[in-house]
Design a protein around this motif. Structure first.
Motif, mmCIF file in Angstrom:
data_model
loop_
_atom_site.group_PDB
_atom_site.id
_atom_site.type_symbol
_atom_site.label_atom_id
_atom_site.label_comp_id
_atom_site.label_asym_id
_atom_site.label_seq_id
_atom_site.Cartn_x
_atom_site.Cartn_y
_atom_site.Cartn_z
ATOM 1 N N GLY A 194 -37.464 1.994 33.389
ATOM 2 C CA GLY A 194 -37.521 3.503 33.430
ATOM 3 C C GLY A 194 -38.917 3.770 33.115
ATOM 4 O O GLY A 194 -39.552 3.540 32.370
ATOM 5 N N MET A 195 -39.268 4.957 34.230
ATOM 6 C CA MET A 195 -40.609 5.525 34.200
ATOM 7 C C MET A 195 -41.117 5.992 32.903
ATOM 8 O O MET A 195 -42.360 5.632 32.533
ATOM 9 C CB MET A 195 -40.714 6.595 35.125
ATOM 10 C CG MET A 195 -42.275 7.068 35.320
ATOM 11 S SD MET A 195 -42.175 8.247 36.635
ATOM 12 C CE MET A 195 -41.826 9.868 35.459
ATOM 13 N N PHE A 196 -40.203 6.579 32.183
ATOM 14 C CA PHE A 196 -40.743 7.408 30.792
ATOM 15 C C PHE A 196 -41.129 6.404 29.714
ATOM 16 O O PHE A 196 -41.674 6.628 28.686
ATOM 17 C CB PHE A 196 -39.655 8.403 30.286
ATOM 18 C CG PHE A 196 -39.602 9.414 31.162
ATOM 19 C CD1 PHE A 196 -40.725 10.318 31.526
ATOM 20 C CD2 PHE A 196 -38.408 10.042 31.754
ATOM 21 C CE1 PHE A 196 -40.683 11.307 32.636
ATOM 22 C CE2 PHE A 196 -38.220 10.905 32.670
ATOM 23 C CZ PHE A 196 -39.222 11.754 32.946
ATOM 24 N N ALA A 197 -40.584 5.141 29.957
ATOM 25 C CA ALA A 197 -40.956 3.767 28.949
ATOM 26 C C ALA A 197 -42.322 3.472 29.135
ATOM 27 O O ALA A 197 -42.813 2.715 28.273
ATOM 28 C CB ALA A 197 -40.184 2.671 29.377
ATOM 29 N N HIS A 198 -43.004 3.924 30.295
ATOM 30 C CA HIS A 198 -44.418 3.651 30.518
ATOM 31 C C HIS A 198 -45.355 4.629 30.537
ATOM 32 O O HIS A 198 -46.846 4.397 30.815
ATOM 33 C CB HIS A 198 -44.438 2.787 31.729
ATOM 34 C CG HIS A 198 -43.419 1.682 31.880
ATOM 35 N ND1 HIS A 198 -43.763 0.470 31.512
ATOM 36 C CD2 HIS A 198 -42.182 1.559 32.273
ATOM 37 C CE1 HIS A 198 -42.716 -0.356 31.584
ATOM 38 N NE2 HIS A 198 -41.799 0.230 32.272
ATOM 39 N N THR A 199 -44.941 5.856 30.613
ATOM 40 C CA THR A 199 -46.147 7.003 30.623
ATOM 41 C C THR A 199 -46.893 7.059 29.341
ATOM 42 O O THR A 199 -48.189 7.687 29.365
ATOM 43 C CB THR A 199 -45.255 8.472 30.824
ATOM 44 O OG1 THR A 199 -44.117 8.604 29.740
ATOM 45 C CG2 THR A 199 -44.613 8.471 32.083
ATOM 46 N N GLU A 200 -46.287 6.540 28.226
ATOM 47 C CA GLU A 200 -47.630 6.686 27.080
ATOM 48 C C GLU A 200 -48.675 5.686 27.262
ATOM 49 O O GLU A 200 -49.748 6.024 27.072
ATOM 50 C CB GLU A 200 -46.718 6.551 25.744
ATOM 51 C CG GLU A 200 -47.480 6.756 24.549
ATOM 52 C CD GLU A 200 -46.537 6.759 23.427
ATOM 53 O OE1 GLU A 200 -45.427 7.057 23.378
ATOM 54 O OE2 GLU A 200 -47.111 6.020 22.285
ATOM 55 N N GLU A 201 -48.273 4.477 27.724
ATOM 56 C CA GLU A 201 -49.254 3.622 27.896
ATOM 57 C C GLU A 201 -49.955 3.766 29.083
ATOM 58 O O GLU A 201 -51.265 3.647 29.123
ATOM 59 C CB GLU A 201 -48.677 2.185 27.981
ATOM 60 C CG GLU A 201 -49.370 1.063 28.295
ATOM 61 C CD GLU A 201 -48.862 -0.338 28.439
ATOM 62 O OE1 GLU A 201 -49.565 -1.298 28.857
ATOM 63 O OE2 GLU A 201 -47.592 -0.381 28.185
ATOM 64 N N LEU A 202 -49.459 4.249 30.215
ATOM 65 C CA LEU A 202 -50.113 4.159 31.761
ATOM 66 C C LEU A 202 -50.344 5.595 31.896
ATOM 67 O O LEU A 202 -51.252 5.558 33.070
ATOM 68 C CB LEU A 202 -49.012 3.564 32.658
ATOM 69 C CG LEU A 202 -48.416 1.976 32.465
ATOM 70 C CD1 LEU A 202 -47.653 1.715 33.390
ATOM 71 C CD2 LEU A 202 -49.664 0.848 32.364
ATOM 72 N N GLY A 203 -49.960 6.511 31.361
ATOM 73 C CA GLY A 203 -50.211 7.839 31.659
ATOM 74 C C GLY A 203 -49.228 8.497 32.498
ATOM 75 O O GLY A 203 -48.335 7.710 33.019
ATOM 76 N N VAL A 204 -49.294 9.694 32.737
ATOM 77 C CA VAL A 204 -48.206 10.606 33.590
ATOM 78 C C VAL A 204 -48.701 10.260 35.192
ATOM 79 O O VAL A 204 -49.736 10.567 35.754
ATOM 80 C CB VAL A 204 -48.130 11.951 33.459
ATOM 81 C CG1 VAL A 204 -47.122 12.444 34.478
ATOM 82 C CG2 VAL A 204 -47.993 12.218 31.942
ATOM 83 N N PRO A 205 -47.713 9.705 35.793
ATOM 84 C CA PRO A 205 -48.061 9.343 37.383
ATOM 85 C C PRO A 205 -48.064 10.367 38.014
ATOM 86 O O PRO A 205 -47.622 11.418 38.035
ATOM 87 C CB PRO A 205 -47.020 8.519 37.889
ATOM 88 C CG PRO A 205 -45.883 8.714 36.835
ATOM 89 C CD PRO A 205 -46.389 9.039 35.733
ATOM 90 N N LYS A 206 -49.210 10.423 39.197
ATOM 91 C CA LYS A 206 -49.374 11.536 39.901
ATOM 92 C C LYS A 206 -48.173 11.474 41.102
ATOM 93 O O LYS A 206 -47.806 10.467 41.750
ATOM 94 C CB LYS A 206 -50.845 11.420 40.720
ATOM 95 C CG LYS A 206 -51.904 11.781 39.750
ATOM 96 C CD LYS A 206 -53.357 11.399 40.321
ATOM 97 C CE LYS A 206 -54.420 11.573 39.584
ATOM 98 N NZ LYS A 206 -55.911 11.125 40.064
ATOM 99 N N GLY A 207 -47.869 12.565 41.684
ATOM 100 C CA GLY A 207 -47.223 12.851 42.781
ATOM 101 C C GLY A 207 -45.761 12.792 42.731
ATOM 102 O O GLY A 207 -45.130 13.032 43.543
ATOM 103 N N VAL A 208 -45.220 12.357 41.290
ATOM 104 C CA VAL A 208 -43.714 12.376 41.182
ATOM 105 C C VAL A 208 -43.183 13.917 41.060
ATOM 106 O O VAL A 208 -43.972 14.843 40.360
ATOM 107 C CB VAL A 208 -43.358 11.703 39.896
ATOM 108 C CG1 VAL A 208 -42.013 11.739 39.743
ATOM 109 C CG2 VAL A 208 -43.549 10.037 40.122
ATOM 110 N N LYS A 209 -42.235 14.225 41.820
ATOM 111 C CA LYS A 209 -41.685 15.615 41.887
ATOM 112 C C LYS A 209 -40.040 15.438 41.308
ATOM 113 O O LYS A 209 -39.626 16.491 40.758
ATOM 114 C CB LYS A 209 -41.553 16.099 43.169
ATOM 115 C CG LYS A 209 -43.164 16.529 43.560
ATOM 116 C CD LYS A 209 -43.179 17.098 44.932
ATOM 117 C CE LYS A 209 -44.582 17.397 45.349
ATOM 118 N NZ LYS A 209 -44.591 17.779 46.939
ATOM 119 N N ILE A 210 -39.615 14.608 41.738
ATOM 120 C CA ILE A 210 -38.144 14.315 41.270
ATOM 121 C C ILE A 210 -37.858 12.873 40.573
ATOM 122 O O ILE A 210 -38.500 11.806 40.883
ATOM 123 C CB ILE A 210 -37.270 14.124 42.758
ATOM 124 C CG1 ILE A 210 -37.741 15.347 43.508
ATOM 125 C CG2 ILE A 210 -35.821 14.434 42.361
ATOM 126 C CD1 ILE A 210 -37.139 15.219 44.850
#
Lengths: 141, 209
Positions: free
Chosen positions: B121-137
């Motif tokens: 799941g994306m939010f498991a990785h945002t702390e380590e990898l940062g918030v990805p660009k372009g995601v809207k939904i």
């Protein structure tokens, strides 16, 4: 919700019918006994604390025991059934000493071949799916 | 109308449901969904034609994909022949930003699914990898969620300003329709679904419990 009574012939099976609910015995005692019988020595099947040290939420029920419960559930519903296949996907551990329920529903009937397809789900008290799968069952005409 | 935007059939390696049985199930159980999207793992199923089933059961049946990135799994709606050539759908190591950007360039929409789940799941990785660009939904209701995965998805979607969809993530027949997405207008095909997602007028729905 239609709950099927005991089934002996394929003509008695209805699409979408629920098999009688089944509550597996997930007690640690049973799990330990089973693990011993099949020669699995891992602490994760014997001791909650040891399992937690391995990162689990507690001692876990072996997958093959869960599959055994699925078979038992089907035979409780249809004692004459010949189970052709059980296909399971283990999504998360079934933790020993935690209540679980197994549900089954008929999702396909092939009267020509005498086969019934059943969806099977093992869920915990929160309703979270731990194991799901399907069974293909042969029943007399 | 309500569509289940995340389902798998036997075309997926871990899918056990035949599409016809999904249709039978939805109708026999009177589920409040008008159709579903098949999002097979790591592929786009070009060959299957479900139009006869769709007509027989009066359901909308569409095809999309679920691909795998360093941020976890991502649904892609509006897959075209050109998009399937733009990146390797079978890869388990795609770049999320690339998938989002490339999908957008090809008129498709990429949506990270079960973003509250560990590992995939994306939010498991945002702390380590940062918030990805372009995601809207993102998918905020997933029929297979455990623990507080949906709550993590909802909370983070709100924090980051993402819109939310719902899908059952069904792999067996009886799990279809557990979650869905409600649209204000009728959607008959993938072009209309992509348009509706881009219009940002939809609402995630959960039928669990």
């Amino acid at each position: 919700m239609t709950i099927s009574k005991t089934i002996s012939k394929i003509m008695d099976v209805e699409f979408g019918a629920n098999l009688p609910a089944f509550e597996p015995d997930t007690s640690l005692e049973i799990v330990k006994t089973f693990a011993t019988l099949i020669g699995w020595d891992g602490a994760r099947f014997r001791d909650h604390e040891a399992a937690r040290k391995e990162g689990l939420a507690g001692a876990m029920v072996p997958g093959v025991l869960s599959q055994g419960y699925l078979v038992a559930m089907i035979h409780q519903w249809a004692p004459m059934a010949e189970i052709k296949a059980i296909d399971t996907v283990f999504r998360a551990p079934v933790i020993a000493d935690e209540p679980h329920s197994i549900t089954g529903v008929v999702t396909d009937i092939n009267e020509d071949e005498g086969l019934v397809e059943i969806d099977l789900t093992v869920a915990n008290e929160k309703g979270e799916t731990r194991v799901f799968g399907t069974a293909s069952v042969s029943l007399p005409a | 109308m309500i569509l289940d935007l995340h389902t798998h059939s036997i075309k997926s390696d871990d899918g056990r449901a035949k599409v016809e049985n999904y249709c039978q199930w939805i109708r026999s159980k009177n589920l409040p969904v008008d159709g579903f999207v098949l999002t097979e793992h790591r592929q786009f199923d070009v060959d299957s034609d479900y139009s006869t089933l769709a007509s027989k059961f009066d359901l909308v049946i569409m095809k999309a994909s679920e691909v795998e990135t360093e941020y976890g799994h991502v649904l892609v709606y509006g897959v075209s022949a050109s998009l399937t050539k733009a990146f390797d759908f079978a890869s388990i190591n795609l770049s999320l930003e690339m998938v989002v950007e490339t999908s957008d360039q090809h008129g498709a929409v990429a949506v990270p699914c079960h973003p509250g789940r560990k590992r995939v799941g994306m939010f498991a990785h945002t702390e380590e990898l940062g918030v990805p660009k372009g995601v809207k939904i993102v998918e905020i209701y997933n029929g297979g969620s455990r623990d507080n995965e949906d709550q993590i998805a909802i909370k983070n979607a709100k924090a980051f300003g993402y819109l939310g969809i719902g899908g059952s993530d069904s792999h067996i027949v009886s799990h279809v329709g557990r979650c869905g997405t409600k649209f204000p207008a009728k959607i008959a095909n993938m072009d209309e679904l992509v348009e509706a997602l881009k219009s940002e007028e939809f609402k995630a729905i959960s039928f669990k419990h």
